[in-house]
Write an enzyme that holds these catalytic residues in place. Structure first.
Site, PDB file in Angstrom:
ATOM      1  CB  CYS A  67       3.284   7.880   2.604  1.00  0.00           C
ATOM      2  SG  CYS A  67       3.762   6.599   4.017  1.00  0.00           S
ATOM      3  CB  CYS A  93       6.893  -4.557   9.583  1.00  0.00           C
ATOM      4  SG  CYS A  93       8.646  -3.361   9.924  1.00  0.00           S
ATOM      5  CB  CYS A  96       2.995  -0.369  14.208  1.00  0.00           C
ATOM      6  SG  CYS A  96       2.993  -0.660  12.044  1.00  0.00           S
ATOM      7  CB  CYS A 111       1.423   6.714  10.224  1.00  0.00           C
ATOM      8  SG  CYS A 111       2.073   7.833   9.134  1.00  0.00           S
ATOM      9  CD  GLU A 155      -3.309  -0.670   1.884  1.00  0.00           C
ATOM     10  OE1 GLU A 155      -3.928  -1.804   2.102  1.00  0.00           O
ATOM     11  OE2 GLU A 155      -2.593  -0.341   3.930  1.00  0.00           O
ATOM     12  CB  CYS A 192       5.741  -1.266  16.481  1.00  0.00           C
ATOM     13  SG  CYS A 192       7.981  -1.183  16.370  1.00  0.00           S
TER      14      CYS A 192
END
Ligand code: SAH
Ligand code: SF4
Length: 325
Positions: free
Chosen positions: A89, A96, A103, A320, A75, A100
């Site tokens: 962005c 990932c 997230c 984000c 994305e 975290c």
């Protein structure tokens, strides 16, 4: 592409690159000064298409979900600012590995790194949209704040920045390009040695090792003491500002004591703090407005340079930490 152009005069390659990366053509037939036979061969072997699904919010933020050649999805987001600037962005990885706690991307795990072309393609996609709209400025800024940890795909991120920065290609100034890292010390040190004027942002989000490790497991191998050493080395080498991102999570890192602790850490030349509203992804709650204001005033009162970013695009999960394919 280079194989098809191998028998053409050498200026052809530059001509084709300009058509793709500066004129944003979507069809090989648009390069009319290329011999027809070459165009046909390019059309047959090198697709200019991007397999994409586009979503738009009320405030005109757009998110694209791109399906890559192997079926993986990534994305990217286009943020349209009031002053005509347009920021893309971009993602640097599929998923990932850092996991975290706050997230959404972190919940996916890492699928794979993105190729240079796959990073650049995200920008190309939005550049074509803006061109069709007749946008004067086109894409003005790039932030590596999509899916993934840019410093764990270091080489490809740097190579893609060189293409975005190239005067004969996208021509986006290095100073308009920002890399955000969860705090990979090796990457920060490497970037310090690059001859590139890009901006560095650090996802800090916590003011001491215990709290940071509980939110971001990257902190185990990249603890605050050594992280700040690497950042100070970067500042010494580049004399550039470093932006510390701090997502305010209700009752976790948003109390007065955290603000004071953060002010202590940030009391240095060229450090700036960007407070970010938390986009709920399930686990935590966002701090309320009153708390954010108080937090900000404690930092400001201590002489820390502080800015505030509000979430855009929450309604299409384009904010984000909400990018999850
Ligand atoms: N992996 C890199 C870059 C991508 S994340 C990094 O972590 O820095 C981009 C920014 O969004 C980071 O500062 C990240 O910490 C923040 N973020 C992650 N989840 C968020 C959420 N739910 N709400 C607000 N910001 C979030
Ligand atoms: Fe990865 Fe950044 Fe999300 Fe952490 S905040 S899981 S490093 S994308």
């Amino acid at each position: 592409m280079s194989e098809i152009l191998v028998n053409e005069p050498s200026f052809r390659f530059k001509q084709v690159e300009k058509a793709i990366y500066a004129d944003f053509i979507e069809d090989w037939d648009n390069i009319t000064n290329l011999p027809k036979k070459t165009r046909e061969e390019l059309a047959k072997n090198c697709s200019l298409g991007v397999q994409a699904e586009l979503f738009t919010t009320k405030n005109k933020t757009q998110k694209v979900v791109i399906t890559l050649n192997d079926g993986e999805k990534i994305e990217s987001v286009l943020l349209r600012h009031k002053d005509d600037r347009n920021t893309v962005c971009v993602s640097s990885q599929v998923g990932c590995a850092m996991g975290c706690e706050f997230c959404a991307t972190g919940t996916m795990g890492l699928k794979r790194n993105l190729e240079v072309s796959e990073i650049v393609e995200q920008v190309l996609y939005f550049a074509r949209i803006l061109k069709k709209e007749g946008s004067v400025k086109g894409i003005t800024n790039i932030v590596f704040m999509g899916m993934g940890e840019p410093f764990l795909n270091y080489e490809n991120v740097i190579k893609s920045i060189k293409i975005l920065n190239d005067k004969n290609k996208f021509n986006i100034g290095a100073r308009k390009i920002s890399i955000s890292t969860s705090g990979i010390i090796d990457g920060i040190k490497k970037l310090a040695k690059e001859d590139l004027q890009v901006n560095l942002a650090i996802s800090l989000h916590a003011t001491n090792d215990d709290l940071r490790t509980s939110l971001m497991r990257v902190n185990k191998k990249n603890p605050l003491g050594r992280l700040f050493e690497a950042i100070d080395y970067y500042i010494e080498k580049t004399s550039r500002k470093v932006m510390f991102e701090y997502v305010l999570i209700k009752d976790v890192n948003d109390q007065d004591v955290h603000a004071r602790e953060l002010a202590g850490l940030m009391n240095k030349h060229l450090y700036i703090v960007n407070l970010i509203q938390y986009n709920p992804t399930g686990k935590f709650k966002a701090s309320d407005k009153k708390n954010i204001a108080k937090f900000k005033s404690i930092l400001g009162g201590a002489g820390v340079e502080v800015t505030e970013r509000y979430g855009f695009g929450q309604d299409i999960s384009a904010a984000c930490g909400q990018l999850v394919a």
